[in-house]
Design a protein around this motif. Sequence first.
Motif, PDB file in Angstrom:
ATOM      1  N   VAL A 143       0.854  -1.191   0.000  1.00 12.85           N
ATOM      2  CA  VAL A 143       0.000   0.000   0.000  1.00 12.85           C
ATOM      3  C   VAL A 143       0.889   1.240   0.000  1.00 12.85           C
ATOM      4  N   LYS A 144       0.768   2.059  -1.039  1.00 13.00           N
ATOM      5  CA  LYS A 144       1.579   3.271  -1.153  1.00 13.00           C
ATOM      6  C   LYS A 144       0.675   4.492  -1.208  1.00 13.00           C
ATOM      7  N   LEU A 145       1.007   5.492  -0.411  1.00 19.49           N
ATOM      8  CA  LEU A 145       0.260   6.747  -0.387  1.00 19.49           C
ATOM      9  C   LEU A 145       1.149   7.849  -0.946  1.00 19.49           C
ATOM     10  N   ILE A 146       0.593   8.662  -1.805  1.00 19.08           N
ATOM     11  CA  ILE A 146       1.345   9.757  -2.404  1.00 19.08           C
ATOM     12  C   ILE A 146       0.629  11.070  -2.109  1.00 19.08           C
ATOM     13  N   GLY A 147       1.363  12.020  -1.500  1.00 18.87           N
ATOM     14  CA  GLY A 147       0.819  13.354  -1.276  1.00 18.87           C
ATOM     15  C   GLY A 147      -0.203  13.431  -0.164  1.00 18.87           C
ATOM     16  N   ALA A 148      -0.011  12.685   0.936  1.00 15.69           N
ATOM     17  CA  ALA A 148      -0.964  12.737   2.048  1.00 15.69           C
ATOM     18  C   ALA A 148      -1.017  14.118   2.675  1.00 15.69           C
ATOM     19  N   ASP A 149       0.064  14.889   2.555  1.00 14.88           N
ATOM     20  CA  ASP A 149       0.085  16.223   3.134  1.00 14.88           C
ATOM     21  C   ASP A 149      -0.652  17.242   2.272  1.00 14.88           C
ATOM     22  N   ARG A 150      -1.135  16.819   1.113  1.00 18.84           N
ATOM     23  CA  ARG A 150      -1.779  17.749   0.188  1.00 18.84           C
ATOM     24  C   ARG A 150      -3.228  17.404  -0.127  1.00 18.84           C
ATOM     25  N   ASP A 151      -3.690  16.254   0.339  1.00 18.30           N
ATOM     26  CA  ASP A 151      -5.034  15.819  -0.033  1.00 18.30           C
ATOM     27  C   ASP A 151      -5.713  15.188   1.178  1.00 18.30           C
ATOM     28  N   ALA A 152      -6.894  15.693   1.518  1.00 14.01           N
ATOM     29  CA  ALA A 152      -7.599  15.227   2.713  1.00 14.01           C
ATOM     30  C   ALA A 152      -8.013  13.763   2.600  1.00 14.01           C
ATOM     31  N   LYS A 153      -8.392  13.297   1.398  1.00  9.34           N
ATOM     32  CA  LYS A 153      -8.816  11.907   1.236  1.00  9.34           C
ATOM     33  C   LYS A 153      -7.654  10.947   1.459  1.00  9.34           C
ATOM     34  N   VAL A 154      -6.499  11.267   0.892  1.00  3.92           N
ATOM     35  CA  VAL A 154      -5.326  10.412   1.082  1.00  3.92           C
ATOM     36  C   VAL A 154      -4.898  10.462   2.547  1.00  3.92           C
ATOM     37  N   GLN A 155      -5.041  11.619   3.164  1.00  2.00           N
ATOM     38  CA  GLN A 155      -4.668  11.742   4.574  1.00  2.00           C
ATOM     39  C   GLN A 155      -5.583  10.918   5.455  1.00  2.00           C
ATOM     40  N   LYS A 156      -6.869  10.819   5.127  1.00  2.00           N
ATOM     41  CA  LYS A 156      -7.776   9.980   5.901  1.00  2.00           C
ATOM     42  C   LYS A 156      -7.380   8.512   5.804  1.00  2.00           C
ATOM     43  N   VAL A 157      -6.937   8.099   4.620  1.00  2.00           N
ATOM     44  CA  VAL A 157      -6.457   6.726   4.461  1.00  2.00           C
ATOM     45  C   VAL A 157      -5.226   6.510   5.331  1.00  2.00           C
ATOM     46  N   GLU A 158      -4.323   7.498   5.331  1.00  2.00           N
ATOM     47  CA  GLU A 158      -3.118   7.373   6.141  1.00  2.00           C
ATOM     48  C   GLU A 158      -3.456   7.309   7.632  1.00  2.00           C
ATOM     49  N   GLN A 159      -4.406   8.113   8.070  1.00  2.00           N
ATOM     50  CA  GLN A 159      -4.820   8.079   9.467  1.00  2.00           C
ATOM     51  C   GLN A 159      -5.392   6.712   9.830  1.00  2.00           C
ATOM     52  N   PHE A 160      -6.214   6.163   8.948  1.00  2.00           N
ATOM     53  CA  PHE A 160      -6.806   4.848   9.189  1.00  2.00           C
ATOM     54  C   PHE A 160      -5.728   3.781   9.317  1.00  2.00           C
ATOM     55  N   LEU A 161      -4.785   3.773   8.387  1.00  2.00           N
ATOM     56  CA  LEU A 161      -3.723   2.765   8.417  1.00  2.00           C
ATOM     57  C   LEU A 161      -2.813   2.951   9.622  1.00  2.00           C
ATOM     58  N   SER A 162      -2.445   4.185   9.896  1.00  2.00           N
ATOM     59  CA  SER A 162      -1.522   4.459  10.993  1.00  2.00           C
ATOM     60  C   SER A 162      -2.144   4.097  12.337  1.00  2.00           C
ATOM     61  N   ARG A 163      -3.382   4.491  12.564  1.00  2.00           N
ATOM     62  CA  ARG A 163      -4.015   4.243  13.851  1.00  2.00           C
ATOM     63  C   ARG A 163      -4.312   2.765  14.063  1.00  2.00           C
ATOM     64  N   ASN A 164      -4.448   2.008  12.973  1.00  2.00           N
ATOM     65  CA  ASN A 164      -4.688   0.579  13.100  1.00  2.00           C
ATOM     66  C   ASN A 164      -3.409  -0.235  12.989  1.00  2.00           C
ATOM     67  N   ARG A 165      -2.260   0.462  12.991  1.00  2.00           N
ATOM     68  CA  ARG A 165      -0.951  -0.199  12.963  1.00  2.00           C
ATOM     69  C   ARG A 165      -0.807  -1.121  11.755  1.00  2.00           C
ATOM     70  N   ILE A 166      -1.289  -0.647  10.602  1.00  2.00           N
ATOM     71  CA  ILE A 166      -1.198  -1.409   9.366  1.00  2.00           C
ATOM     72  C   ILE A 166      -0.048  -0.839   8.536  1.00  2.00           C
TER      73      ILE A 166
END
Length: 543
Positions: A143-166
């Motif tokens: 799973v690769k995320l690009i530009g989480a600091d620039r897009d709220a949708k990608v950032q929500k995915v990052e928050q979900f993965l990070s908080r669930n230790r994925i």
Amino acid sequence: MESLGENLETMPRVPLAESHVAELYRIGSERSYAAGEMVAEAGEPMDRFVYVLEGEIEVVDPWSGARLLESSLGPTQFMGEISFLNAGANVLPMRAAKPTRTLEVPRVDMLRLMARIPELSDHVIRVFSARRRRQFELRNSSVKLIGADRDAKVQKVEQFLSRNRIPFQSLDMDGSDEESLAACNLVDHRPSVILGRDRVLDDPSPRKVAQYLHLDLDVCRETLYDVLIVGGGPAGVAASVYAGSEGLCALTIEDTAIGGQAGSSSRIENYMGFPTGISGADLVYRGQIQAMKFGTRFAMPRTVLGLTRRADGAFCAQLDHGDEVCAKSVLVATGVQYRRLPLDRLEEFEGSGIFYAATDMEARFCHNTEAVVIGGGNSAGQAAMYLCRSAKHVHVVVRGDSLAASMSSYLTQRLEADPAITIHYNTKIASLHGDDHLEGVTFAAPDGEWQLDTRALFIMIGAAPNTAWLSGLVETDEKGFVKTGAEVGRDTPFETGTDGIFAVGDVRSGSVKRVASAVGEGSVVVSRIWDYVYRLPAPASVI
């Protein structure tokens, strides 16, 4: 501070006992792989336990197809990580590096064997946990995320993965390394989520990624659970552990991330047994592993929208996206939801500078900026202490003139003594500034208004009970908290006025808002649920 799993690099390698391998042979079968043949693809479910008899299995870089790690799996070792317990997906491809022979056991049979032999279970889970920790730390994932600091949708995915230790990999759109450039070219230099080598998610969301990882609802519609646990905070996860250990068929549904509000706390220091502190996410994650070990299933991110009761007494929960799941009993552990400030443009900046949690993921957005934390409770204090490591300076904004009534004494003393933190009493936020991202706030204080440039605002001002989904089946107080025990004429403090519905944790009227008490309530209520479920005259049928 305590963290999830042991360090895989320093953990001694201990083969499975001969007696345990003999048990694997009894329920499994051998399989052979040619050199270069895939043993598991990224995104495929972990539906079998793979024990290596001969040969070598290597981890594959999902992007280049080359070998990813120097280390590999050889004879007496086994594949997998903690997602195996919840029927999750492989986050990395695995390939036979040479002719390889394995002993493979179906996942369900392996879980039964682990339940029967605790020494085997402890060994396997210890290795699985250490591997998950290593994957998460190294960001090894398909799973690769690009530009989480620039897009709220990608950032929500990052928050979900990070908080669930994925495990996931976050790439910078301005990165100059070969992988970042190739990924950015693939998505035409737009913020995106990439799964595997080249699958780009349209309109990325946590649920779409969860479906890829097999974390979403994966239940048979004909299944009637003994108990449906709604909410994955400390109370819900504690109940999940004890429900599984007592033999109840349980499903836990969480709409955001395992841990609830406690999961957003970067450091909890007053929970018994962790003298050096532990993050809320890691604390509850350990409980989730225990619950999965006992057979409790978790589904996320899914939201319960309503609840009905059938004529036979069973309860059916209506979920987002049209799904329904039914159970003989329901445990309400939905806790509370974050309160939002009545500010213009608040929703616009959520995920683009405004946050409701302070974990590793959010902290990295604080570099080279002044961070602002609004709130006077322990969560706000813990966030300020954590964020001051990465931010230029942290400003804590408090409406009242003291923290004495709302924050633990040890936290207040630390905030006041830290030169990297300033507390602003009798102050509130008047307005937000910025274009696509938060760039500043205006404070209103007794001596007038003033402005601060900031790209990180953390709102931690308390929360309201999350009970609308109960559809009036239980009685609530004037603030929406669920009434239980003596308030509704019940003998035990966790029974609601409706037979078969129980409530624990912060959502319960009169509860003590502490992690330890929530864990205690979730643990104790299960005995009452067990009594109720097995007192029913006969199992009800579904649909």
